[in-house]
Design a protein around this motif. Sequence first.
Motif, PDB file in Angstrom:
ATOM      1  N   TRP A  35     -61.084 -20.327  74.555  1.00 28.56           N
ATOM      2  CA  TRP A  35     -60.084 -20.003  73.550  1.00 28.56           C
ATOM      3  C   TRP A  35     -58.723 -19.787  74.205  1.00 28.56           C
ATOM      4  N   GLU A  36     -57.676 -20.121  73.443  1.00 26.20           N
ATOM      5  CA  GLU A  36     -56.296 -19.939  73.872  1.00 26.20           C
ATOM      6  C   GLU A  36     -55.554 -19.139  72.809  1.00 26.20           C
ATOM      7  N   ASN A  37     -54.616 -18.314  73.255  1.00 27.67           N
ATOM      8  CA  ASN A  37     -53.906 -17.425  72.335  1.00 27.67           C
ATOM      9  C   ASN A  37     -52.408 -17.659  72.339  1.00 27.67           C
ATOM     10  N   ASP A  38     -51.802 -17.429  71.188  1.00 24.89           N
ATOM     11  CA  ASP A  38     -50.353 -17.327  71.130  1.00 24.89           C
ATOM     12  C   ASP A  38     -49.934 -16.057  71.876  1.00 24.89           C
ATOM     13  N   PRO A  39     -48.647 -15.900  72.211  1.00 27.45           N
ATOM     14  CA  PRO A  39     -48.230 -14.751  73.015  1.00 27.45           C
ATOM     15  C   PRO A  39     -48.732 -13.413  72.472  1.00 27.45           C
ATOM     16  N   CYS A  40     -49.367 -12.650  73.356  1.00 29.08           N
ATOM     17  CA  CYS A  40     -49.926 -11.351  72.978  1.00 29.08           C
ATOM     18  C   CYS A  40     -50.142 -10.521  74.234  1.00 29.08           C
ATOM     19  N   ILE A  41     -50.256  -9.221  74.030  1.00 29.55           N
ATOM     20  CA  ILE A  41     -50.683  -8.318  75.087  1.00 29.55           C
ATOM     21  C   ILE A  41     -52.050  -7.792  74.696  1.00 29.55           C
ATOM     22  N   VAL A  42     -53.007  -7.921  75.602  1.00 27.90           N
ATOM     23  CA  VAL A  42     -54.370  -7.456  75.357  1.00 27.90           C
ATOM     24  C   VAL A  42     -54.629  -6.275  76.279  1.00 27.90           C
ATOM     25  N   ILE A  43     -54.947  -5.133  75.687  1.00 24.25           N
ATOM     26  CA  ILE A  43     -55.205  -3.932  76.481  1.00 24.25           C
ATOM     27  C   ILE A  43     -56.702  -3.645  76.516  1.00 24.25           C
ATOM     28  N   GLY A  44     -57.135  -2.919  77.545  1.00 20.45           N
ATOM     29  CA  GLY A  44     -58.534  -2.548  77.680  1.00 20.45           C
ATOM     30  C   GLY A  44     -58.941  -1.488  76.672  1.00 20.45           C
ATOM     31  N   ARG A  45     -60.218  -1.298  76.568  1.00 12.72           N
ATOM     32  CA  ARG A  45     -60.772  -0.425  75.531  1.00 12.72           C
ATOM     33  C   ARG A  45     -60.215   0.996  75.573  1.00 12.72           C
ATOM     34  N   TYR A  46     -59.951   1.527  76.767  1.00 13.12           N
ATOM     35  CA  TYR A  46     -59.529   2.918  76.879  1.00 13.12           C
ATOM     36  C   TYR A  46     -58.086   3.058  77.370  1.00 13.12           C
ATOM     37  N   GLN A  47     -57.282   2.022  77.181  1.00 11.50           N
ATOM     38  CA  GLN A  47     -55.906   2.086  77.657  1.00 11.50           C
ATOM     39  C   GLN A  47     -54.944   2.645  76.619  1.00 11.50           C
ATOM     40  N   ASN A  48     -53.805   3.072  77.133  1.00  8.72           N
ATOM     41  CA  ASN A  48     -52.763   3.675  76.306  1.00  8.72           C
ATOM     42  C   ASN A  48     -51.633   2.668  76.100  1.00  8.72           C
ATOM     43  N   PRO A  49     -51.503   2.085  74.912  1.00 14.75           N
ATOM     44  CA  PRO A  49     -50.455   1.086  74.685  1.00 14.75           C
ATOM     45  C   PRO A  49     -49.045   1.657  74.787  1.00 14.75           C
ATOM     46  N   PHE A  50     -48.879   2.956  74.498  1.00 13.71           N
ATOM     47  CA  PHE A  50     -47.559   3.570  74.602  1.00 13.71           C
ATOM     48  C   PHE A  50     -47.086   3.559  76.056  1.00 13.71           C
ATOM     49  N   SER A  51     -48.027   3.668  76.971  1.00 13.42           N
ATOM     50  CA  SER A  51     -47.700   3.669  78.390  1.00 13.42           C
ATOM     51  C   SER A  51     -47.648   2.270  78.974  1.00 13.42           C
ATOM     52  N   GLU A  52     -48.564   1.409  78.557  1.00 12.02           N
ATOM     53  CA  GLU A  52     -48.719   0.090  79.162  1.00 12.02           C
ATOM     54  C   GLU A  52     -47.735  -0.949  78.628  1.00 12.02           C
ATOM     55  N   CYS A  53     -47.248  -0.761  77.415  1.00 13.85           N
ATOM     56  CA  CYS A  53     -46.515  -1.836  76.726  1.00 13.85           C
ATOM     57  C   CYS A  53     -45.119  -1.408  76.305  1.00 13.85           C
ATOM     58  N   ASN A  54     -44.224  -2.378  76.266  1.00 15.76           N
ATOM     59  CA  ASN A  54     -42.922  -2.189  75.637  1.00 15.76           C
ATOM     60  C   ASN A  54     -43.103  -2.579  74.171  1.00 15.76           C
ATOM     61  N   LEU A  55     -43.530  -1.621  73.370  1.00 12.68           N
ATOM     62  CA  LEU A  55     -43.902  -1.901  71.987  1.00 12.68           C
ATOM     63  C   LEU A  55     -42.719  -2.385  71.156  1.00 12.68           C
TER      64      LEU A  55
END
Length: 320
Positions: A35-55
């Motif tokens: 499978w191929e995806n359009d642009p996205c950020i995929v985080i792990g099950r226990y990750q914090n998106p507020f910390s990992e990503c520029n939302l």
Amino acid sequence: MKNAIYVAESHDCAANLAGEAYLLTLDYDHVLYLWENDPCIVIGRYQNPFSECNLQRMEEKQVQLVRRHSGGGAVYHDRGNLCFTLIGNKETSSKEENFSLILEALSSLGIECELSGRNDILIQGKKVSGNAFQTTATKFCHHGTLLIQSDLSVMGQYLTPSSTKLSSKAVKSVSSRVGNLAEARGDISSDLVQQALIETFIRRYGPTEVQTVDFAALEQAQTNYRLFGDRSLILEKTPQFSHSFTHRFDWGEVTLHLQVVKGVITEVKLYTDALDTSLAERAAKALTGVAYDIGAIGDIQKQIEQADLASLLAHLVTLL
């Protein structure tokens, strides 16, 4: 043996992960899913998106936020990246067997790779594949990425792991040097890699029909879509974390401590040498119950008339 090969027509990452979850319920000995995806950020099950990503940047550029069920770090996907999933019986499948298949397929294209200790695949020290794993009652699921011609220049716009921004119970990503398979073979393409994986799978497990499927339209798969791709649900399910900073303003020095639960500020503690002793109480009143979000806090800041609190909130916005 009852085996299957699926190639996704959808480029919606949440739909494709929902499709993977559906495949885990089917009665096969071995499954290869590409499978191929359009642009996205995929985080792990226990990750914090507020910390990992520029939302905020992700929302501006319409880059999808997705949370997978497996562990591991935050990664950027685009159409230059081929995702693979290998599903097998829990008792007999292993990541070593799966890695062997992937390396054999790449070798057949003249691309020699090696494994690292973090379950990554490397070419000359550069990471071209990250991998994660999930186990159900009966199945072992191994999925990973293969960077082929991904736009690596934009990764830093959306991924923002920081050792100082937040203190969190969630898992943080480890920054890695990344590269594309195109650096090893100039004429490489997703189709070539896809075909090599399919041929290697068939050599190993026997003749298998290749099926194309649109998991975005398959009702059985879409029941799980929200678990992977509902942004508000992803943010809400983030483990609680705290955000603290110290900054000197013209009117005094401040240390602000925020506790965030389910994406909402639940506790505000402020320490300051400012002459106005009401600042701590005013800050708590302004921020408690507000979404930990640049837009929500920015809206509050615009409504504040007192210069000290307004400048404090403006500074907080720059840190989100």
